[in-house]
Motif scaffolding. Structure first.
Motif, PDB file in Angstrom:
ATOM      1  N   GLY A 139       0.808  -1.217   0.000  1.00  0.00           N
ATOM      2  CA  GLY A 139       0.000   0.000   0.000  1.00  0.00           C
ATOM      3  C   GLY A 139       0.841   1.268   0.000  1.00  0.00           C
ATOM      4  O   GLY A 139       0.353   2.345  -0.371  1.00  0.00           O
ATOM      5  N   LEU A 140       2.125   1.134   0.394  1.00  0.00           N
ATOM      6  CA  LEU A 140       2.985   2.317   0.489  1.00  0.00           C
ATOM      7  C   LEU A 140       3.819   2.553  -0.763  1.00  0.00           C
ATOM      8  O   LEU A 140       4.476   3.581  -0.902  1.00  0.00           O
ATOM      9  N   VAL A 141       3.821   1.575  -1.691  1.00  0.00           N
ATOM     10  CA  VAL A 141       4.634   1.706  -2.906  1.00  0.00           C
ATOM     11  C   VAL A 141       4.053   2.827  -3.769  1.00  0.00           C
ATOM     12  O   VAL A 141       2.831   2.948  -3.912  1.00  0.00           O
ATOM     13  N   ASP A 158       5.136   2.965  -9.601  1.00  0.00           N
ATOM     14  CA  ASP A 158       5.958   1.755  -9.698  1.00  0.00           C
ATOM     15  C   ASP A 158       5.130   0.476  -9.652  1.00  0.00           C
ATOM     16  O   ASP A 158       5.657  -0.617  -9.896  1.00  0.00           O
ATOM     17  N   ASP A 159       3.843   0.592  -9.325  1.00  0.00           N
ATOM     18  CA  ASP A 159       3.021  -0.608  -9.109  1.00  0.00           C
ATOM     19  C   ASP A 159       3.136  -1.618 -10.247  1.00  0.00           C
ATOM     20  O   ASP A 159       3.333  -2.812 -10.019  1.00  0.00           O
ATOM     21  N   SER A 213      -1.732 -12.330  -5.128  1.00  0.00           N
ATOM     22  CA  SER A 213      -2.172 -11.749  -3.865  1.00  0.00           C
ATOM     23  C   SER A 213      -2.114 -10.223  -3.926  1.00  0.00           C
ATOM     24  O   SER A 213      -2.964  -9.540  -3.361  1.00  0.00           O
ATOM     25  N   LEU A 214      -1.139  -9.674  -4.636  1.00  0.00           N
ATOM     26  CA  LEU A 214      -1.045  -8.213  -4.754  1.00  0.00           C
ATOM     27  C   LEU A 214      -2.199  -7.680  -5.609  1.00  0.00           C
ATOM     28  O   LEU A 214      -2.799  -6.650  -5.286  1.00  0.00           O
ATOM     29  N   ILE A 215      -2.500  -8.382  -6.697  1.00  0.00           N
ATOM     30  CA  ILE A 215      -3.575  -7.944  -7.587  1.00  0.00           C
ATOM     31  C   ILE A 215      -4.916  -7.986  -6.856  1.00  0.00           C
ATOM     32  O   ILE A 215      -5.749  -7.084  -6.998  1.00  0.00           O
ATOM     33  N   ALA A 216      -5.095  -9.036  -6.043  1.00  0.00           N
ATOM     34  CA  ALA A 216      -6.367  -9.180  -5.321  1.00  0.00           C
ATOM     35  C   ALA A 216      -6.610  -7.994  -4.391  1.00  0.00           C
ATOM     36  O   ALA A 216      -7.748  -7.693  -4.024  1.00  0.00           O
ATOM     37  N   ASP A 217      -5.516  -7.317  -4.027  1.00  0.00           N
ATOM     38  CA  ASP A 217      -5.611  -6.212  -3.073  1.00  0.00           C
ATOM     39  C   ASP A 217      -5.931  -4.873  -3.760  1.00  0.00           C
ATOM     40  O   ASP A 217      -6.118  -3.851  -3.089  1.00  0.00           O
ATOM     41  N   MET A 218      -5.966  -4.842  -5.104  1.00  0.00           N
ATOM     42  CA  MET A 218      -6.148  -3.562  -5.811  1.00  0.00           C
ATOM     43  C   MET A 218      -7.533  -3.496  -6.439  1.00  0.00           C
ATOM     44  O   MET A 218      -8.071  -4.520  -6.867  1.00  0.00           O
ATOM     45  N   ASP A 219      -8.102  -2.276  -6.511  1.00  0.00           N
ATOM     46  CA  ASP A 219      -9.370  -2.202  -7.233  1.00  0.00           C
ATOM     47  C   ASP A 219      -9.094  -1.962  -8.723  1.00  0.00           C
ATOM     48  O   ASP A 219      -7.997  -1.557  -9.108  1.00  0.00           O
ATOM     49  N   PRO A 220     -10.081  -2.266  -9.587  1.00  0.00           N
ATOM     50  CA  PRO A 220      -9.852  -2.248 -11.034  1.00  0.00           C
ATOM     51  C   PRO A 220      -9.208  -0.953 -11.545  1.00  0.00           C
ATOM     52  O   PRO A 220      -8.282  -1.005 -12.371  1.00  0.00           O
TER      53      PRO A 220
END
Lengths: 453, 453
Positions: free
Chosen positions: B58-60, B64-65, B79-86
């Motif tokens: 969440g801090l990146v 750079d994502d 797991s990272l993708i699951a944490d982001m909204d579209p």
């Protein structure tokens, strides 16, 4: 990712070459060999048995000899060098880049080294001596002192004029280094930027100030990691006072990464990555014996554990049938944990801050696997030997051994690393020593207590 | 080559980050993370347990994502993708290079893929669709369609003027490609040559006609081998009619080589190279179970062999003590041969033309090792159990099992390769199945014949 199945260029060349050699006509062999890049010739030589290797080596264009020597493993290199007379050797290696020459020099006969040093001009001799003064497998040994430097207080068109005067640039020059009067590194300018911006632009407007440099003492694996993390093609090497000493290029980094991978794969079986596929039998035997003897010793320890339970086995021979399963499955489960840990350590991902979390995760995985595999094994044993208590014994023993395997798989490589050993090499021996001995002990011990009450 | 012991940048960062996270102050964490290259951030995220990983993710810097997602293993990526909204996801990936985007697209939710395709201009959308039309792990998937082309019938200063007009070049542009009207590849011109020769020079005088191009269907490992054999920084990709489709750069090749090495190291233990160090326990367990069950099956075969000799063991319990040694040493010796063969096959050095020579060499090494190790083991057994005939039995059995191990070590990987399987993955299981079963069989069989006459 699947290994290449189609397009297997080397294997095809090998077949062609082998046919040509069989026919005894060396003309086609020479033509075939000299269409290849030096690294490909090296690969081909490594895949030939000694007698054929020497025939083909004699046919390689003398101009490529030096580059080929750079690209083969130490053991093959020795055999090729032994086949050359000193003058040939000097001619082959004197035009190599300094970093490649430094890599070779220790394998050359002393007389040849002396002759090469004498044939070099003073500047190159000093450069070679400087590179050789750094420890092997550090940035200092990998760097090439041949760099193009510019000053900050000039403009793009002046630099372009300078480059035209200078002529050919060192291979893989993607950046020019900006230095001050004392040759200290200030930054770098991309060749790409030089050709895309207006000629009047001052150099100091183009300098990339996010430049990271590599300290001359940096170990090779760390150099490789930084190249691949930053997608570099080349990077400057500096000393404590930030003086520019040379640069490392990505082709050497690829070699490091390949060597590291081979070192890990072969090292885990007690072999050297420089081992020749066709080593003389005596030499291959001697080298492998060391590892087999270490394994013999750990096997004695395990056998001794079994020996303590001779009376138990004497009363229930089924134990002898089943005990290798408990030991073997522990070894397999431990090997999985070990593989993950060794990778994690190599990538710097495992350290004091997360080892506890990792251990806890692996113990839970092992517990679940142990309960499940133990249940399956217990059921089979029940059907096979019709003894419910033997079933229970193997169920408990397997679960315990998988837990112990996880514990060993996590702690052994971390401990070895902390003691300064390479965890990729020795971990496997320690792990199976523990899972074998303790697997036998748990199973036979439990059997003694529960079955022979 | 030793693994890095000093300068362990990632481990140090990990410690710093871990301390900062412990203290609960996220400001320093954010600053620390955003000094790193995306690949380094990826490496760091992989080394964090899931809860901390999400905090740091969440801090990146959102910029750079996308690059970070490209640089982590499949499992962590999910797991990272699951944490982001579209919307976040679209913003993160829409600026990526086409090759990186193609690499990611299959892990993205369908809604997001659709949104990205709609947000792209037509040219880029067509490029992406073209790259996606090639098979995974081939040159077509690795290439980036963004190339700089020039015509042969022009001069250096015209090209330089064109480059200045064009502005920024694609990353790692070390060559410009010379094409004809139908976009067929004629050759390449080095950027280095453009800046060092006189401006009036015609381009067709600078063309390197020794150019080799990569066919779009070439498998990734072959691409990697050709890059490292030829020390390329970039190489052009063409189709059957020699039309230039794109280019592959060395940074992607380094990723291939690393992945191959991990695939080999983890694959040999039945793991996936995309396995997350901190996989959820259930998932890790399920994945490892498959491999353990296969091993359980081969262990049953071996146990069944022992079961055939229960009567023999019943009469001489010492056999139970010693039989794991015969089996284990066979496995160890075979693993050494296997490691050499798997490397040789991966490098294309082993083929029909030299397999006979290799087998003959390995059998002689095994015979010598067998005689020597067998003698040592026989002597120890003589002292331990005071039975000369038991000594002779173990001497013969060990020698036979080492010979069999060498035979298996050479033939199993070659056979698997010929059948289209990856020898790096399955060879070990087959090998130990054979050395265990046959080790038990030879030892117990000989004992039955010689000792219980």
């Amino acid at each position: 990712m699947a290994e290449a199945v189609r397009h297997d260029k080397t294997a095809r060349q090998l077949r062609l070459l082998s046919d040509a050699l069989d026919s005894g006509r060396l003309g086609p062999v020479r033509r075939l060999v000299n269409t290849l890049a030096p690294a490909e010739i090296g690969n081909l030589l490594e895949s030939l048995p000694p007698d054929r290797r020497m025939v083909v080596w004699g046919l390689v264009d003398p101009e490529d000899d030096g580059e080929v020597l750079v690209h083969v493993g130490d053991e093959v290199r020795e055999s090729l060098i032994a086949d050359m007379d000193p003058d040939e050797l000097v001619a082959a290696v004197e035009d190599l880049d300094i970093d490649d020459l430094a890599d070779l020099v220790e394998d050359l006969p002393e007389a040849v080294t002396g002759q090469i040093l004498r044939s070099m001009d003073r500047e190159n001799r000093e450069r070679l001596e400087q590179v050789l003064s750094y420890e092997e497998d550090t940035a200092g040994r990998l760097m090439n002192p041949d760099v193009v430097t510019v000053r900050a207080d000039t403009t793009v068109d002046v630099v372009l004029r300078y480059l035209r005067l200078r002529g050919e640039l060192p291979e893989h020059t993607d950046h020019l280094y900006v230095v001050n009067r004392r040759h200290q590194l200030i930054g770098w300018v991309a060749l790409q930027d030089l050709v895309t911006c207006e000629p009047g632009r001052p150099i100091n407007k183009l300098i990339d100030d996010e430049l990271e440099s590599i300290h001359v003492d940096t170990p090779a694996p760390e150099v490789a990691r930084r190249f691949s993390d930053n997608d570099w093609v080349s990077a400057p090497v500096v000393d404590d006072s930030n003086t520019l000493l040379g640069r490392i290029t990505v082709d050497d980094v690829i070699d490091i990464i390949r060597e590291q991978a081979e070192h890990r794969a072969l090292g885990a079986a007690g072999l050297d990555e420089d081992e020749d596929l066709f080593s003389p039998v005596w030499r291959a035997m001697r080298r492998r014996l060391v590892w087999l003897f270490v394994n013999l010793c750990t096997a004695f320890v395990a056998a001794n554990v079994v020996g303590q339970f001779e009376d138990t086995i004497d009363q229930l021979v089924a134990l002898a049938v089943l005990m290798p399963m408990v030991a073997g499955l522990g070894g397999n489960a431990g090997t999985q944990v070990l593989a993950l840990m060794v990778r994690g350590i190599a990538l710097g991902q495992v350290g004091a801050s997360n080892i506890g979390t990792l251990l806890w995760k692996e113990l839970r995985v092992a517990l679940l696997n142990g309960l499940l595999m133990g249940a399956v094994l217990g059921l089979v044993v029940l059907v096979w030997f019709r003894s419910p208590s033997l079933s229970v014994v193997i169920f408990i023993a397997l679960t315990c051994n998988l837990l112990l395997a996880a514990l060993s798989g996590v702690l052994i490589p971390v401990t070895l690393k902390r003691l300064g050993f390479d965890p990729a090499l020795a971990s496997g021996i320690f792990l199976t020593a523990i899972t074998d001995s303790m697997g036998f002990f748990t199973f036979l011990g439990l059997a003694t207590v529960i079955l022979l009450r």
